[in-house]
Design an enzyme around this catalytic site. Sequence first.
Site, PDB file in Angstrom:
ATOM      1  N   MET A  47      -5.926  -6.891   8.559  1.00  0.00           N
ATOM      2  CA  MET A  47      -5.326  -6.082   9.613  1.00  0.00           C
ATOM      3  C   MET A  47      -6.182  -4.829   9.821  1.00  0.00           C
ATOM      4  O   MET A  47      -7.186  -4.639   9.173  1.00  0.00           O
ATOM      5  CB  MET A  47      -3.897  -5.735   9.242  1.00  0.00           C
ATOM      6  N   CYS A  52      10.217 -37.951 -14.181  1.00  0.00           N
ATOM      7  CA  CYS A  52       8.862 -38.467 -14.320  1.00  0.00           C
ATOM      8  C   CYS A  52       8.163 -38.676 -12.978  1.00  0.00           C
ATOM      9  O   CYS A  52       7.163 -39.357 -12.896  1.00  0.00           O
ATOM     10  CB  CYS A  52       8.856 -39.749 -15.132  1.00  0.00           C
ATOM     11  N   ARG A 112      -3.107   3.423   8.639  1.00  0.00           N
ATOM     12  CA  ARG A 112      -3.487   2.263   7.827  1.00  0.00           C
ATOM     13  C   ARG A 112      -2.410   1.185   7.839  1.00  0.00           C
ATOM     14  O   ARG A 112      -1.232   1.479   7.699  1.00  0.00           O
ATOM     15  CB  ARG A 112      -3.712   2.687   6.369  1.00  0.00           C
ATOM     16  N   SER A 125      15.821 -40.972 -16.818  1.00  0.00           N
ATOM     17  CA  SER A 125      14.634 -40.261 -16.362  1.00  0.00           C
ATOM     18  C   SER A 125      14.649 -40.349 -14.836  1.00  0.00           C
ATOM     19  O   SER A 125      14.661 -41.452 -14.274  1.00  0.00           O
ATOM     20  CB  SER A 125      13.364 -40.896 -16.930  1.00  0.00           C
ATOM     21  N   ARG A 162      -3.594  -1.603  -6.260  1.00  0.00           N
ATOM     22  CA  ARG A 162      -2.821  -2.858  -6.199  1.00  0.00           C
ATOM     23  C   ARG A 162      -3.265  -3.721  -7.370  1.00  0.00           C
ATOM     24  O   ARG A 162      -4.330  -3.488  -7.953  1.00  0.00           O
ATOM     25  CB  ARG A 162      -3.063  -3.584  -4.879  1.00  0.00           C
ATOM     26  N   TYR A 198      13.384 -32.594 -20.337  1.00  0.00           N
ATOM     27  CA  TYR A 198      11.920 -32.553 -20.279  1.00  0.00           C
ATOM     28  C   TYR A 198      11.410 -32.946 -18.902  1.00  0.00           C
ATOM     29  O   TYR A 198      12.141 -33.548 -18.108  1.00  0.00           O
ATOM     30  CB  TYR A 198      11.292 -33.467 -21.347  1.00  0.00           C
ATOM     31  N   GLY A 242      -8.330  -6.778   4.357  1.00  0.00           N
ATOM     32  CA  GLY A 242      -9.233  -6.794   5.490  1.00  0.00           C
ATOM     33  C   GLY A 242      -8.724  -7.556   6.705  1.00  0.00           C
ATOM     34  O   GLY A 242      -9.425  -7.677   7.701  1.00  0.00           O
ATOM     35  N   LYS A 256       0.840  -1.195   0.000  1.00  0.00           N
ATOM     36  CA  LYS A 256       0.000   0.000   0.000  1.00  0.00           C
ATOM     37  C   LYS A 256       0.881   1.253   0.000  1.00  0.00           C
ATOM     38  O   LYS A 256       0.675   2.165  -0.809  1.00  0.00           O
ATOM     39  CB  LYS A 256      -0.897  -0.020   1.243  1.00  0.00           C
ATOM     40  N   HIS A 293     -12.658 -23.416   6.028  1.00  0.00           N
ATOM     41  CA  HIS A 293     -11.530 -24.316   5.739  1.00  0.00           C
ATOM     42  C   HIS A 293     -11.802 -25.118   4.471  1.00  0.00           C
ATOM     43  O   HIS A 293     -10.977 -25.188   3.565  1.00  0.00           O
ATOM     44  CB  HIS A 293     -11.319 -25.244   6.933  1.00  0.00           C
TER      45      HIS A 293
HETATM   46  P1  ADP Z   1      -7.840  -2.196   4.093  1.00  0.00           P
HETATM   47  O1  ADP Z   1      -6.454  -2.670   3.883  1.00  0.00           O
HETATM   48  O2  ADP Z   1      -8.633  -3.016   5.029  1.00  0.00           O
HETATM   49  O3  ADP Z   1      -8.541  -1.880   2.804  1.00  0.00           O
HETATM   50  P2  ADP Z   1      -7.335   0.639   4.265  1.00  0.00           P
HETATM   51  O4  ADP Z   1      -6.153   1.147   4.979  1.00  0.00           O
HETATM   52  O5  ADP Z   1      -7.202   0.595   2.795  1.00  0.00           O
HETATM   53  O6  ADP Z   1      -7.697  -0.779   4.856  1.00  0.00           O
HETATM   54  O7  ADP Z   1      -8.518   1.587   4.696  1.00  0.00           O
HETATM   55  C1  ADP Z   1      -9.838   1.210   4.943  1.00  0.00           C
HETATM   56  C2  ADP Z   1     -10.789   2.154   4.238  1.00  0.00           C
HETATM   57  O8  ADP Z   1     -10.581   3.508   4.635  1.00  0.00           O
HETATM   58  C3  ADP Z   1     -10.648   2.145   2.751  1.00  0.00           C
HETATM   59  O9  ADP Z   1     -11.910   2.213   2.171  1.00  0.00           O
HETATM   60  C4  ADP Z   1      -9.856   3.384   2.453  1.00  0.00           C
HETATM   61  O10 ADP Z   1     -10.121   3.891   1.176  1.00  0.00           O
HETATM   62  C5  ADP Z   1     -10.341   4.341   3.533  1.00  0.00           C
HETATM   63  N1  ADP Z   1      -9.301   5.316   3.848  1.00  0.00           N
HETATM   64  C6  ADP Z   1      -8.063   5.044   4.274  1.00  0.00           C
HETATM   65  N2  ADP Z   1      -7.344   6.166   4.426  1.00  0.00           N
HETATM   66  C7  ADP Z   1      -8.163   7.190   4.087  1.00  0.00           C
HETATM   67  C8  ADP Z   1      -7.992   8.611   4.017  1.00  0.00           C
HETATM   68  N3  ADP Z   1      -6.821   9.175   4.307  1.00  0.00           N
HETATM   69  N4  ADP Z   1      -9.032   9.326   3.618  1.00  0.00           N
HETATM   70  C9  ADP Z   1     -10.210   8.742   3.323  1.00  0.00           C
HETATM   71  N5  ADP Z   1     -10.437   7.430   3.360  1.00  0.00           N
HETATM   72  C10 ADP Z   1      -9.421   6.646   3.738  1.00  0.00           C
HETATM   73 MG    MG Z   2      -7.778  -0.877   1.341  1.00  0.00          MG
END
Ligand code: ADP
Ligand code: MG
Length: 905
Positions: free
Chosen positions: A119, A856, A108, A789, A364, A876, A117, A38, A480
């Site tokens: 962390m 093989c 973040r 082989s 990403r 091969y 989602g 990120k 799982h």
């Molecule tokens: P995740 O990795 O769970 O997506 P993010 O760090 O990307 O967590 O952030 C969670 C949400 O908050 C995302 O929708 C992101 O766009 C929003 N967000 C993060 N930083 C900002 C910011 N500086 N201003 C506005 N929205 C933010």
């Molecule tokens: Mg995000």
Amino acid sequence: MSKSKTPKKAKAAAKWVYTFGDGAAEGHAELRELLGGKGANLAEMSKLGLPVPPGFTITTDVCAAYFANGNALPDALRPQIEEALVRVGAMTGAAFGDEASPLLVSVRSGGRASMPGMMDTVLNLGLNDATCEGLARRSGDARFAFDSYRRFIQMYGDVVLGVDHHLFEDVLDNFKNLNGHGSDTELTPEDWREVVEDFKELVETELGEPFPQDIYAQLWGAVGAVFSSWNTARAITYRRLHDIPDDWGTAVNIQAMVFGNMGETSATGVAFTRNPSTGEKAIFGEFLVNAQGEDVVAGIRTPQSLSERARLEMGDKAASLEALMPVLFTELTDVCDRLEARFSDMQDVEFTIQEGKLWMLQTRNGKRTISAALKIATDMVGEGLISQSEAVMCVEPQEIDKLLHPTLDPDAERHVIATGLPASPGAATGEIVFDADEAEALAAQGRKVILARTETSPEDIHGMHAAQGILTTRGGMTSHAAVVARGMGRPCVSGAGRARIDQEAQTLNVDGLVIAKGEVVTLDGTSGEVLKGEVALRQPELSGDFVTLMGWADELRRLGVRANAETPHDVAQARDFGAEGIGLCRTEHMFFEPERISAVREMILAADEDGRRTALDKILPMQRGDFVKIFEIMGELPVTIRLLDPPLHEFLPNEGEDVADAALALGVEEKALKQRIAQLKEFNPMLGHRGCRLAISYPEITDMQARAIFEAACEVTQSSGRAVKPEIMVPLVLARNELDFIKARIDAVAEAVGRERDVTIDYQVGTMIELPRACLRAGEIAKTAQFFSFGTNDLTQTTMGLSRDDSGPIMSDYLARGILEADPFAQLDEAGVGELVAIGAARGREARENLKIGICGEHGGDPQSIDFFERAGLDYVSCSPFRVPIARLAAAQAALRARAGKGTK
Ligand code: ADP
Ligand code: MG
Ligand code: MG
């Protein structure tokens, strides 16, 4: 940057903070190890001049220091953060803690590998009672200010202080009920102000101390909490499932907030630059007006489509972004194009619109289905965005598997008995069983089973592997069962909630209908349906994109790809999938067929060579017929046929009734048969009288097999006019003398048959290298062997002194304790077995320059192992038919990596 061994005393000079914003950045996309995905991409977007709110990234090194420091931030970090905050404030015309124009930030998470989602993130940090009033005054919008504040208290309370978010939601629901509000939008500024008070009270009641008003305390608390979220149970599980090392750690991004919750000209959303299911080149995503970050995924309100076209396709009533804010929509699509051009891949982005201005918050590489991956890769070559080699690198070889399996014939009649989630695509039919061991046992007998469990756990893996498909009555798309089934490419229906499994009775019960163990059911993992009985399957149709990409892969790879197959059905399948020969045709499978087994037993029971020859004469025409079929399918492509390999006792019945029946069928006394069985019993059959050792003791077996091969070769060469190419492979050789003895017999038969039929067959005699001694003596052996082989299954067993069939429980402990990184029977042990392969190949080639060398074992279909075989310079790989396309792609990727001078590790 130095990796300090004593992080507590790490030098203050270490650079721990990298800033970005205003068209510049200290980091860039290649720094993802240090800045996390990120952070690295925020820096890159900033450098590209895209609208990114300014901020800074605290490196993953600090995460390591934080953990080494007993979960405390190093002191030297604080001044660096404070300095960076001042710069961010300057870029936004605000200041952290300034009551007149407060700077708010998000804190973040973001590691090297994306863990969506898993962390934590805290938004709107920097708000307290005073700055909130300031924000209200400055924005002229008290509703917005208090809405932001209550969001912050809830998020901070949950993530940092450990107050469950449900408690906040309950407070808000109560408030709305008491005041007769249906939705959040009905709340007035005064209402939100009251909710904020209630939230603060909740925190105080729960913790016994007030919600922190010191914004620096908030900041340090949030940074620490984000680092700590690397070690939540769900993050750890996610890493296990995706092979992400625990010591990578996360970076922390602190970024100026932008607000999608400032009214009707503000919004927040997510977008894929192309459709992630189909690959179609059109921006695809969702947004919400007057909302903040998490709202889109949280499912509080139903999001709207970005494009008008998607809106129509989905049948949405709410307006699209394209219709609502056309200029911003165009700007967003332009940004998407620029990101694709920079990253040469489909992107998954987060954006926010604040009062009519677009801000980019994340980009990403986007996750996609395999069909989308193929379309995107080939399209991008057409658009000139990437080269053919880059396209070949874009597709995960293992994923190809999902395309090759059958689906339910849409025209077939279906009797649906239960519905669950479409957890893993494809269709499967089989007898239902309720126990993993039983699934494995039945599958070993060649039966097709469906494993049904309430939910699965790691102890069920072997049964899941053995089953055609998996059904669970509990658990979701990320249970799982679902995760493992997708990984294995097994169709899976999960969480079929109406169905109940009665373990005692061994039945599946759905609304009064009872399906007993052994009854046939069909799973449609693509729709989530469970059907009664067998349903016709339709073979997959491979798309044009698949063919195009595989064509490029074939041009790029150096390694040949052959298949391990012996039945005409499998041989034909292998050819269809692009096999360039048969690398392993196991002849013993042909001996097990019911009409043949009694002749085989007769041979084993014979008192002398004459008796054995009489029995072998009966087998000869059948064996010849097998080879005729294979040669007809393979034409001039090489076919490697391995001489009889398993110990003879495998062809005799085990005990009890079977022995009596067999004796009767053979016309011998039961006692005599029992005696022979006892004679053949070995303490350690894997290391016993098998492989070429049989040919040394009973050369007449080799004579018969060689005759069957050459007669079939003559027959097909004459009838088809194509010169077939048999390669006779002698198993389990440990010394050149064994091979000399056997090759002399084979050559004699070849000459005899050639004379009888007046055809010259172009054949080779080589050996399977599956003993460490053979690797060491490869130089001698290659003086006789025309090809090698590597039989890496047995070579792994004999090198490690580890029996594959007994390794299950051992491996699970070894892998859990990190003693071995991977199961050596699935992924070649490069360090040990690999070294023997390298020694064998080098010594063999020294003795015989043009020695052809293949592999093989199971490893022939494993992309990681294929990467090694490329580096080891083999000619091969040979693998099971369904893995042939995977191997073709993996071989191309291995060749590209080798040319670029780097391996997968
Ligand atoms: P995740 O990795 O769970 O997506 P993010 O760090 O990307 O967590 O952030 C969670 C949400 O908050 C995302 O929708 C992101 O766009 C929003 N967000 C993060 N930083 C900002 C910011 N500086 N201003 C506005 N929205 C933010
Ligand atoms: Mg995000
Ligand atoms: Mg073997």
